[in-house]
Design an enzyme around this catalytic site. Structure first.
Site, PDB file in Angstrom:
ATOM      1  N   GLU A 296      -3.969  -2.020   0.430  1.00 31.50           N
ATOM      2  CA  GLU A 296      -2.650  -2.034   0.409  1.00 31.50           C
ATOM      3  C   GLU A 296      -1.924  -1.225   1.400  1.00 31.50           C
ATOM      4  O   GLU A 296      -2.248  -0.302   2.098  1.00 31.50           O
ATOM      5  CB  GLU A 296      -2.046  -1.494  -0.942  1.00 31.50           C
ATOM      6  CG  GLU A 296      -0.590  -1.779  -1.425  1.00 31.50           C
ATOM      7  CD  GLU A 296      -0.201  -1.497  -2.648  1.00 31.50           C
ATOM      8  OE1 GLU A 296      -1.154  -1.173  -3.489  1.00 31.50           O
ATOM      9  OE2 GLU A 296       1.002  -1.440  -2.927  1.00 31.50           O
TER      10      GLU A 296
ATOM     11  N   ASN B 177       1.751  -9.688  -8.246  1.00 33.60           N
ATOM     12  CA  ASN B 177       0.897  -8.688  -8.635  1.00 33.60           C
ATOM     13  C   ASN B 177       1.651  -7.933  -9.625  1.00 33.60           C
ATOM     14  O   ASN B 177       2.772  -7.574  -9.503  1.00 33.60           O
ATOM     15  CB  ASN B 177       0.672  -7.742  -7.296  1.00 33.60           C
ATOM     16  CG  ASN B 177       0.132  -6.595  -7.814  1.00 33.60           C
ATOM     17  OD1 ASN B 177      -0.970  -6.335  -8.194  1.00 33.60           O
ATOM     18  ND2 ASN B 177       0.732  -5.269  -7.945  1.00 33.60           N
ATOM     19  N   GLU B 178       0.892  -7.535 -10.669  1.00 33.67           N
ATOM     20  CA  GLU B 178       1.391  -6.834 -11.839  1.00 33.67           C
ATOM     21  C   GLU B 178       2.848  -7.133 -12.256  1.00 33.67           C
ATOM     22  O   GLU B 178       3.772  -6.189 -12.202  1.00 33.67           O
ATOM     23  CB  GLU B 178       1.339  -5.427 -11.462  1.00 33.67           C
ATOM     24  CG  GLU B 178      -0.192  -4.814 -11.435  1.00 33.67           C
ATOM     25  CD  GLU B 178      -0.484  -3.215 -11.524  1.00 33.67           C
ATOM     26  OE1 GLU B 178       0.403  -2.636 -11.571  1.00 33.67           O
ATOM     27  OE2 GLU B 178      -1.577  -3.119 -11.500  1.00 33.67           O
TER      28      GLU B 178
ATOM     29  N   TYR C  74      -8.095   0.781 -14.354  1.00 30.76           N
ATOM     30  CA  TYR C  74      -8.290   2.085 -13.688  1.00 30.76           C
ATOM     31  C   TYR C  74      -8.983   2.908 -14.542  1.00 30.76           C
ATOM     32  O   TYR C  74      -8.430   3.034 -15.655  1.00 30.76           O
ATOM     33  CB  TYR C  74      -6.908   2.587 -12.928  1.00 30.76           C
ATOM     34  CG  TYR C  74      -6.708   1.887 -11.699  1.00 30.76           C
ATOM     35  CD1 TYR C  74      -7.058   2.078 -10.549  1.00 30.76           C
ATOM     36  CD2 TYR C  74      -5.482   0.840 -11.722  1.00 30.76           C
ATOM     37  CE1 TYR C  74      -6.841   1.388  -9.425  1.00 30.76           C
ATOM     38  CE2 TYR C  74      -5.142   0.266 -10.788  1.00 30.76           C
ATOM     39  CZ  TYR C  74      -5.728   0.462  -9.350  1.00 30.76           C
ATOM     40  OH  TYR C  74      -5.362  -0.047  -8.262  1.00 30.76           O
TER      41      TYR C  74
ATOM     42  N   GLU D  77      -7.940  -5.202  -9.052  1.00 27.58           N
ATOM     43  CA  GLU D  77      -7.856  -3.773  -8.799  1.00 27.58           C
ATOM     44  C   GLU D  77      -8.750  -2.893  -9.862  1.00 27.58           C
ATOM     45  O   GLU D  77      -8.532  -3.211 -11.067  1.00 27.58           O
ATOM     46  CB  GLU D  77      -6.410  -3.403  -8.855  1.00 27.58           C
ATOM     47  CG  GLU D  77      -5.394  -3.810  -7.736  1.00 27.58           C
ATOM     48  CD  GLU D  77      -4.162  -3.530  -7.981  1.00 27.58           C
ATOM     49  OE1 GLU D  77      -3.783  -2.341  -8.375  1.00 27.58           O
ATOM     50  OE2 GLU D  77      -3.063  -4.149  -7.384  1.00 27.58           O
TER      51      GLU D  77
ATOM     52  N   GLN E 192      -9.035   1.720  -3.280  1.00 28.37           N
ATOM     53  CA  GLN E 192      -8.514   0.739  -2.138  1.00 28.37           C
ATOM     54  C   GLN E 192      -9.590   1.317  -0.802  1.00 28.37           C
ATOM     55  O   GLN E 192      -9.946   2.383  -0.864  1.00 28.37           O
ATOM     56  CB  GLN E 192      -7.245   0.979  -1.735  1.00 28.37           C
ATOM     57  CG  GLN E 192      -6.279   0.582  -2.967  1.00 28.37           C
ATOM     58  CD  GLN E 192      -4.782   0.309  -2.270  1.00 28.37           C
ATOM     59  OE1 GLN E 192      -4.420   0.435  -1.317  1.00 28.37           O
ATOM     60  NE2 GLN E 192      -3.810   0.313  -3.262  1.00 28.37           N
TER      61      GLN E 192
HETATM   62  O1  AHR Z   1      -3.593   0.666  -6.272  1.00 30.03           O
HETATM   63  C1  AHR Z   1      -2.475   1.403  -6.499  1.00 30.03           C
HETATM   64  C2  AHR Z   1      -1.443   0.309  -7.520  1.00 30.03           C
HETATM   65  O2  AHR Z   1      -2.077   0.255  -8.602  1.00 30.03           O
HETATM   66  C3  AHR Z   1      -1.165  -0.886  -6.866  1.00 30.03           C
HETATM   67  O3  AHR Z   1      -0.207  -1.082  -6.013  1.00 30.03           O
HETATM   68  C4  AHR Z   1      -0.563  -1.469  -8.086  1.00 30.03           C
HETATM   69  O4  AHR Z   1      -1.009  -3.038  -8.158  1.00 30.03           O
HETATM   70  C5  AHR Z   1      -1.379  -0.759  -9.164  1.00 30.03           C
HETATM   71  O5  AHR Z   1      -0.711  -0.387 -10.254  1.00 30.03           O
END
Ligand code: AHR
Length: 556
Positions: free
Chosen positions: A90, A237-238, A304, A360, A409
């Site tokens: 990103e 995205n999101e 995450y 992600e 990332q």
């Molecule tokens: O990877 C960091 C962020 O995490 C991304 O921009 C977003 O899609 C997610 O919340």
């Protein structure tokens, strides 16, 4: 009767009970005090020895308990898509700028502004697909600002990531050039949150249309005659969060509308990926599949691993066993999420036509001290290698539904595989796991049944071992194994059904300390090494995984 009572009874059962012992103690008969003392002493010694023996038997059992693994070589049917080994990059912190992109005038060796050492490292792990430009950034990105002569490109504020000025020097042409250099497929995420349907349509036309059209002509004017191939395209995205704070019903309608105009030009066929859910937000998946499932090829999912929680995330390198355990326990949760989201998808798509795209995933810690908190720069230790290993095992094992995954990332952000500092570059433990696991790319998943003990910590337990197995086109079997326990080795007896193994070799990634990580001064503190603790006996593979290790076996 307690264990202790039982033990005394067993010892004295035939000669005298516990009660008898008490009567001996009270006896005024022939037994004098000395004999009593000796008896008591002997008994104490006996009990001590017995206790020791028992505890050592218990300890031995734990250390030597043989875990069993059955791999059904004859039953493999699903392919582990190589795209599970994908990446996400990103416009955030130093991922693009001061990561891949140094500019054509840089003193660092580069090809059209892209760092050569990074390209070489990512080609080595066979990076199959790269997602860009975000993330949250995607729903603010104006693609037309990122084409044409660099000096004419307008700037913008990167509102999500530190409010820094984005100069748009890395845009569509540079990204597709990067994918060409990496020999990987591009995955572009379009702007639904703040962009129009027309802009999205034109972006796809600009990239893929071979004929005469305003966008194709503009591309030619900017120096690219032939269209590119673009298979993977994300519609936002999101969008439940940074991508527009939408409700699933609203986004589902928007998705239906936007995707209509994402056209298949000039023989290019777009695999359309709808914005999916996160963690246990099952409602989003249900609504999306119900309202738009027939109009998508993939549905994304984000997860995450955040040890400690969002308010107080752990340090990436300063931690002990509590944080080790917490991190691995949380990383393992992705299996439950995948299973449950997938079950919801099954309701609308029993044939599993729609891929679950985990675009992600990764660990998220506090940033390195002294760095910009919005740049999400964190170190990467042996713990991250275990997270990567177990997560990829889970994705492999669910490859009938998980068709792509993109670690967040690639460079200098979150669970990066590469860290840079000026001209220096280091490969993280996570990089090495991707390198070791690349053998699974496009191989056939072999169903496996693992029977293993638990890694226990403070009255909680998680499986001590994580595994996945595959067979490649040459017939070689690869088994990737993680020992999550930081203190105990794990013995494994592995039976390969319908296969007679001849040779076994392997690679291991481990270190003495769980916080071990590579630094710019010591870039090779932790790297893979040949693994010697596997052998074949009576057609069974026997191995012993050292504590906190990732191992990949190759069996012929
Ligand atoms: O990877 C960091 C962020 O995490 C991304 O921009 C977003 O899609 C997610 O919340």
């Amino acid at each position: 009767m307690s264990f202790f009572d039982k033990f005394v009874f067993l010892e004295f059962g035939n000669h005298g009970s516990y009660r008898d012992l008490r009567s001996i103690k009270n006896s005024k008969g022939r037994m004098d005090m000395n004999i009593l003392k000796i008896s008591l002493l002997l008994m104490a010694v006996f009990l001590m020895c017995a206790g020791l023996t028992l505890s050592s038997v218990k300890g031995e059992k734990e250390n030597n308990a043989v875990n069993t693994l059955i791999v059904d070589v004859d039953l493999g049917k699903d392919t582990i898509s190589k795209h599970i080994y994908g990446h996400f990059s990103e416009h955030l912190g130093r991922c693009i700028y001061a990561g891949y992109w140094v500019g054509e005038d840089s003193a660092l060796p580069n090809t059209r502004g892209i760092r050569n050492d990074i390209v070489e490292a990512l080609r080595k792990i066979k990076i199959p697909v790269l997602r860009w430009p975000g993330g949250c950034f995607a729903d603010e990105y104006q693609w037309k600002d990122g084409i044409g002569p660099k000096q004419n490109r307008p700037t913008m504020i990167n509102t999500h990531w530190g409010g820094v000025t984005e100069n748009n020097h890395f845009g569509t042409h540079e990204f597709l050039d990067l994918c060409g250099q990496l020999d990987c497929e591009p995955y572009i995420c379009g702007n639904v949150g703040s962009g129009t349907v027309g802009e999205m349509q034109e972006w796809v036309e600009y990239i893929t249309f071979d004929g005469v059209s305003p966008m194709a002509d503009l591309r030619r004017l900017n120096g690219r005659a032939k269209p590119w191939k673009l298979r993977f395209f994300g519609i936002g995205n999101e969008n439940w969060g940074c991508g527009g704070s939408m409700r699933p019903e609203f986004y589902a309608d928007l998705y239906r509308r936007y995707q209509t105009y994402v056209r298949n030009f000039s023989g290019n066929r777009v695999y359309k990926i709808a914005c999916g859910s996160y963690n246990e937000n099952y409602h989003w998946t249900d609504v999306l599949m119900r309202e738009a499932g027939r109009m998508m090829n993939g549905l994304s999912f984000h997860y995450y691993t955040v040890p400690g929680g969002w308010g107080n995330k752990n340090s990436a390198t300063d931690f002990g066993e509590p944080e080790w355990f917490d991190t691995l326990k949380k990383a393992l949760l992705v299996e439950e999420y995948i299973t449950r989201h997938s079950t919801i998808m099954d309701r609308y798509d029993p044939e599993k036509q729609v891929g679950l795209i985990v675009d992600e995933w990764g660990t998220w810690y506090e940033v390195e001290p002294g760095t910009n908190p919005s740049f999400l720069y964190q170190q990467n230790s042996l713990r991250d290698a275990l997270v990567a290993g177990l997560t990829l095992n889970i994705f492999n094992s669910h490859c009938e539904r998980v068709k792509m995954a993109n670690i967040a990332q690639t460079i200098n952000v979150l669970q990066a595989v590469i860290l840079t500092k000026d001209e220096k570059m280091i490969l993280t433990p996570t990089y090495h796991v991707f390198d070791m696991y690349k053998v699974h790319q496009d191989a056939t998943l072999l169903p496996s049944q693992l029977n293993c003990g638990e890694y226990e910590f403070k009255k909680e337990g998680i499986p001590s071992i994580s595994v996945s197995a595959s067979r490649d086109r040459d017939g070689k079997i690869h088994i990737s194994l993680c020992n999550l326990d930081p203190k105990k080795s794990q013995e494994i007896r592995c039976e390969l059904r319908d296969f007679t193994p001849q040779t076994v070799i392997g690679q291991i990634l481990t270190a003495d300390d769980m916080t071990t990580h590579n630094t710019f001064d010591e870039p090779e503190r932790i790297t893979p090494a040949p693994f010697k603790k596997a052998q074949i006996k009576n057609s069974t593979v026997l191995t012993s995984l050292p504590p906190k290790s990732v191992v990949v076996l190759e069996i012929d």
